[in-house]
Design a protein around this motif. Structure first.
Motif, PDB file in Angstrom:
ATOM      1  N   UNK A  43       9.789  20.044   6.821  1.00  0.00           N
ATOM      2  CA  UNK A  43       8.734  19.955   5.819  1.00  0.00           C
ATOM      3  C   UNK A  43       8.130  21.340   5.611  1.00  0.00           C
ATOM      4  N   UNK A  44       8.070  21.771   4.357  1.00  0.00           N
ATOM      5  CA  UNK A  44       7.423  23.042   4.051  1.00  0.00           C
ATOM      6  C   UNK A  44       5.925  22.930   4.319  1.00  0.00           C
ATOM      7  N   UNK A  45       5.328  24.031   4.734  1.00  0.00           N
ATOM      8  CA  UNK A  45       3.908  24.018   5.062  1.00  0.00           C
ATOM      9  C   UNK A  45       3.061  23.577   3.859  1.00  0.00           C
ATOM     10  N   UNK A  46       3.416  24.035   2.661  1.00  0.00           N
ATOM     11  CA  UNK A  46       2.639  23.673   1.471  1.00  0.00           C
ATOM     12  C   UNK A  46       2.738  22.175   1.173  1.00  0.00           C
ATOM     13  N   UNK A  47       3.900  21.571   1.460  1.00  0.00           N
ATOM     14  CA  UNK A  47       4.055  20.130   1.247  1.00  0.00           C
ATOM     15  C   UNK A  47       3.249  19.341   2.275  1.00  0.00           C
ATOM     16  N   UNK A  48       3.228  19.828   3.501  1.00  0.00           N
ATOM     17  CA  UNK A  48       2.456  19.166   4.543  1.00  0.00           C
ATOM     18  C   UNK A  48       0.969  19.212   4.209  1.00  0.00           C
ATOM     19  N   UNK A  49       0.508  20.354   3.730  1.00  0.00           N
ATOM     20  CA  UNK A  49      -0.904  20.489   3.374  1.00  0.00           C
ATOM     21  C   UNK A  49      -1.260  19.602   2.180  1.00  0.00           C
ATOM     22  N   UNK A  50      -0.340  19.464   1.219  1.00  0.00           N
ATOM     23  CA  UNK A  50      -0.607  18.584   0.078  1.00  0.00           C
ATOM     24  C   UNK A  50      -0.684  17.126   0.543  1.00  0.00           C
ATOM     25  N   UNK A  51       0.224  16.735   1.424  1.00  0.00           N
ATOM     26  CA  UNK A  51       0.194  15.368   1.967  1.00  0.00           C
ATOM     27  C   UNK A  51      -1.119  15.114   2.693  1.00  0.00           C
ATOM     28  N   UNK A  52      -1.576  16.088   3.461  1.00  0.00           N
ATOM     29  CA  UNK A  52      -2.861  15.959   4.152  1.00  0.00           C
ATOM     30  C   UNK A  52      -4.004  15.785   3.155  1.00  0.00           C
ATOM     31  N   UNK A  53      -4.007  16.624   2.129  1.00  0.00           N
ATOM     32  CA  UNK A  53      -5.086  16.582   1.140  1.00  0.00           C
ATOM     33  C   UNK A  53      -5.125  15.225   0.436  1.00  0.00           C
ATOM     34  N   UNK A  54      -3.958  14.715   0.049  1.00  0.00           N
ATOM     35  CA  UNK A  54      -3.921  13.442  -0.666  1.00  0.00           C
ATOM     36  C   UNK A  54      -4.344  12.290   0.244  1.00  0.00           C
ATOM     37  N   UNK A  55      -3.784  12.234   1.455  1.00  0.00           N
ATOM     38  CA  UNK A  55      -4.068  11.111   2.357  1.00  0.00           C
ATOM     39  C   UNK A  55      -5.519  11.126   2.834  1.00  0.00           C
ATOM     40  N   UNK A  56      -5.972  12.280   3.350  1.00  0.00           N
ATOM     41  CA  UNK A  56      -7.348  12.379   3.828  1.00  0.00           C
ATOM     42  C   UNK A  56      -8.344  12.216   2.680  1.00  0.00           C
ATOM     43  N   UNK A  57      -8.032  12.854   1.544  1.00  0.00           N
ATOM     44  CA  UNK A  57      -8.943  12.779   0.406  1.00  0.00           C
ATOM     45  C   UNK A  57      -9.063  11.371  -0.147  1.00  0.00           C
ATOM     46  N   UNK A  58      -7.948  10.658  -0.226  1.00  0.00           N
ATOM     47  CA  UNK A  58      -7.980   9.279  -0.715  1.00  0.00           C
ATOM     48  C   UNK A  58      -8.809   8.398   0.207  1.00  0.00           C
ATOM     49  N   UNK A  59      -8.623   8.571   1.508  1.00  0.00           N
ATOM     50  CA  UNK A  59      -9.417   7.805   2.477  1.00  0.00           C
ATOM     51  C   UNK A  59     -10.897   8.154   2.361  1.00  0.00           C
ATOM     52  N   UNK A  60     -11.182   9.448   2.236  1.00  0.00           N
ATOM     53  CA  UNK A  60     -12.577   9.907   2.144  1.00  0.00           C
ATOM     54  C   UNK A  60     -13.265   9.333   0.912  1.00  0.00           C
ATOM     55  N   UNK A  61     -12.580   9.304  -0.229  1.00  0.00           N
ATOM     56  CA  UNK A  61     -13.198   8.899  -1.494  1.00  0.00           C
ATOM     57  C   UNK A  61     -12.845   7.463  -1.879  1.00  0.00           C
ATOM     58  N   UNK A  62     -12.514   6.632  -0.897  1.00  0.00           N
ATOM     59  CA  UNK A  62     -12.022   5.280  -1.170  1.00  0.00           C
ATOM     60  C   UNK A  62     -12.987   4.435  -1.986  1.00  0.00           C
ATOM     61  N   UNK A  63     -14.290   4.534  -1.708  1.00  0.00           N
ATOM     62  CA  UNK A  63     -15.260   3.700  -2.444  1.00  0.00           C
ATOM     63  C   UNK A  63     -15.334   4.097  -3.911  1.00  0.00           C
ATOM     64  N   UNK A  64     -15.341   5.406  -4.180  1.00  0.00           N
ATOM     65  CA  UNK A  64     -15.362   5.866  -5.572  1.00  0.00           C
ATOM     66  C   UNK A  64     -14.065   5.491  -6.287  1.00  0.00           C
ATOM     67  N   UNK A  65     -12.946   5.614  -5.591  1.00  0.00           N
ATOM     68  CA  UNK A  65     -11.653   5.288  -6.189  1.00  0.00           C
ATOM     69  C   UNK A  65     -11.555   3.793  -6.487  1.00  0.00           C
ATOM     70  N   UNK A  66     -12.108   2.963  -5.607  1.00  0.00           N
ATOM     71  CA  UNK A  66     -12.100   1.520  -5.848  1.00  0.00           C
ATOM     72  C   UNK A  66     -12.977   1.175  -7.056  1.00  0.00           C
ATOM     73  N   UNK A  67     -14.055   1.920  -7.227  1.00  0.00           N
ATOM     74  CA  UNK A  67     -14.914   1.696  -8.400  1.00  0.00           C
ATOM     75  C   UNK A  67     -14.155   2.032  -9.677  1.00  0.00           C
ATOM     76  N   UNK A  68     -13.389   3.124  -9.650  1.00  0.00           N
ATOM     77  CA  UNK A  68     -12.521   3.459 -10.786  1.00  0.00           C
ATOM     78  C   UNK A  68     -11.475   2.362 -11.000  1.00  0.00           C
ATOM     79  N   UNK A  69     -10.853   1.932  -9.904  1.00  0.00           N
ATOM     80  CA  UNK A  69      -9.764   0.958  -9.989  1.00  0.00           C
ATOM     81  C   UNK A  69     -10.229  -0.348 -10.626  1.00  0.00           C
ATOM     82  N   UNK A  70     -11.445  -0.769 -10.297  1.00  0.00           N
ATOM     83  CA  UNK A  70     -11.963  -2.018 -10.855  1.00  0.00           C
ATOM     84  C   UNK A  70     -12.157  -1.923 -12.361  1.00  0.00           C
ATOM     85  N   UNK A  71     -12.416  -0.712 -12.858  1.00  0.00           N
ATOM     86  CA  UNK A  71     -12.556  -0.523 -14.304  1.00  0.00           C
ATOM     87  C   UNK A  71     -11.208  -0.553 -15.010  1.00  0.00           C
TER      88      UNK A  71
END
Length: 413
Positions: free
Chosen positions: A41-69
């Motif tokens: 795994x390239x370092x940049x790909x690993x960092x992107x995976x981290x950003x997406x996974x951690x960020x999605x978990x962190x912002x889950x309530x806001x994302x669920x509010x978007x999803x309901x709309x």
């Protein structure tokens, strides 16, 4: 995430890591490390995976509010479908450098692999019309709106406002969603990197992977946030060097190493609860050439006839001061979880009391900013057990890179 999945993309790895964390099967960091170790795994790909996974978990309530709309009220999404929609929405709303076509194409590819065709069609339609769909988050300062907009449990928002007031609470909520800054404490006398501006504590910013690799492979630095360093320095003021130091919940060892640097002639003892944690601790002790007697087991069950002049008690806590680094922890915050943590914290305090020499001190520390785990708990313990609070300090998380944390020094009356 099994080893044979050698062609998993960074977005698919992020999706699976987030999904597994929602199923309570594994932590996001563990899933991503397993993926990284299973293939090249390239370092940049690993960092992107981290950003997406951690960020999605962190912002889950806001994302669920978007999803309901976006979701028809008659359509009930399965967890794996909802998690995939969340990861796609996170990339669109919070990662502005990723084009929509890349988000859509990869998300559809993942959906075809793990979800039903009906959902794949729905996801494709939703993502393609995102730019023309007006989605909003609540803008007022009610507790529920703050919880959704900043993506925290309402319980936590209530506790912050109660303890710190509305404006300070809003600053804390904001800081908890900022990227963590990597800092290192300088152990050598002549630092080679730019100093971190603070109360004369010798710290450096770690700006890139080259510096990180250099710092991680030299005993002249220890990767550590400024907050525990400031807290330890506060506790160490006006204290005579202890002859023996016990760190009851020691891994990964940062506070024990700092105490060794403060008191190089003290005899060190370190304990933690599991083989995995002890492995990390022993590795760090070896890297920094520090000798310590190491034991395994719950701190509250630590057994010895020896008494210690200084006992470091970095207790398990809610992690409410470091939620930007531990996004999963925010969703475990509740009245019940705090009660369970308080029970463990009191047990550890009582064990430390029994192990303390007559004129010794307990250094109680957390990475929490909730009074129930800090001031209130300590005041009750001190009153019930005839202890003095010699000094204490609270640091709130900030956009300057400070973690949140609390520390106090306790001694017998």
């Amino acid at each position: 995430m099994k080893k044979q999945n050698k062609k998993i993309s960074c977005r698919e790895a992020a999706y699976l890591a987030y999904l597994n964390s929602q199923r309570a099967e594994s932590f996001i960091s563990d899933s991503l490390i397993q993926w990284k170790n299973s293939t090249e795994v390239l370092e940049k790909d690993y960092r992107l995976a981290q950003e997406i996974a951690f960020g999605t978990c962190r912002m889950a309530a806001a994302l669920e509010f978007y999803a309901k709309q976006l979701t028809d009220k008659k359509l009930t999404l399965k967890r794996k479908e909802r998690c995939l929609l969340h990861t796609a929405l996170y990339q669109f709303f919070f990662l502005d450098k990723i084009p929509l076509y890349a988000i859509t194409n990869e998300s559809i590819s993942i959906s075809k692999k793990y979800c039903h065709n009906t959902f794949t069609k729905f996801l494709n339609a939703v993502l393609r019309k995102l730019p023309s769909t007006k989605l909003t988050l609540p803008s007022n300062d009610s507790i529920n709106s703050l919880a959704i907009r900043n993506s925290y449990p309402t319980f936590f928002v209530e506790q912050l406002i109660k303890s710190y007031g509305l404006e300070q609470a809003k600053d804390i909520l904001h800081s908890g969603n900022l990227p963590g800054k990597v800092l290192a404490r300088v152990r050598c006398k002549e630092p080679t990197l730019e100093k971190f501006e603070n109360n004369q504590v010798n710290m450096v910013h770690v700006e890139n992977s080259i510096d990180l690799h250099k710092i991680a492979n030299t005993p002249d630095y220890y990767i550590q946030n400024i907050t525990p360093v400031l807290l330890l320095n506060t506790l160490a003021q006006n204290l005579n060097p202890p002859s023996s130091i016990l760190d009851l919940c020691s891994s990964p060892g940062g506070k024990l190493i700092a105490c060794h640097d403060l008191y190089p002639n003290s005899k060190l003892f370190a304990n933690d609860i599991s083989p995995h944690k002890l492995e990390i601790l022993k590795k760090n002790l070896h890297t920094y050439s520090i000798k310590a007697t190491v034991t395994e087991g719950p701190g509250q069950d630590y057994s010895t006839h020896e008494k210690f002049d200084l006992i470091i008690l970095d207790v398990p806590c809610s992690n409410s001061g470091v939620l930007n680094k531990r996004p999963e922890a925010r969703w475990r915050l509740s009245t019940e979880s705090l009660k369970d943590l308080n029970t463990t914290q009191v047990k550890l305090l009582n064990k430390a009391k029994d192990l303390l020499s007559e004129k010794g001190e307990i250094w109680f520390m957390t990475c929490s900013i909730l009074p129930e785990e800090n001031e209130k708990l300590i005041e009750t313990f001190a009153k019930e057990n005839q202890f003095n609070i010699r000094t204490s300090k609270m640091i709130l998380p900030s956009s300057d890179g400070y973690d949140g944390g609390f520390a106090c020094a306790l001694s017998r009356s």
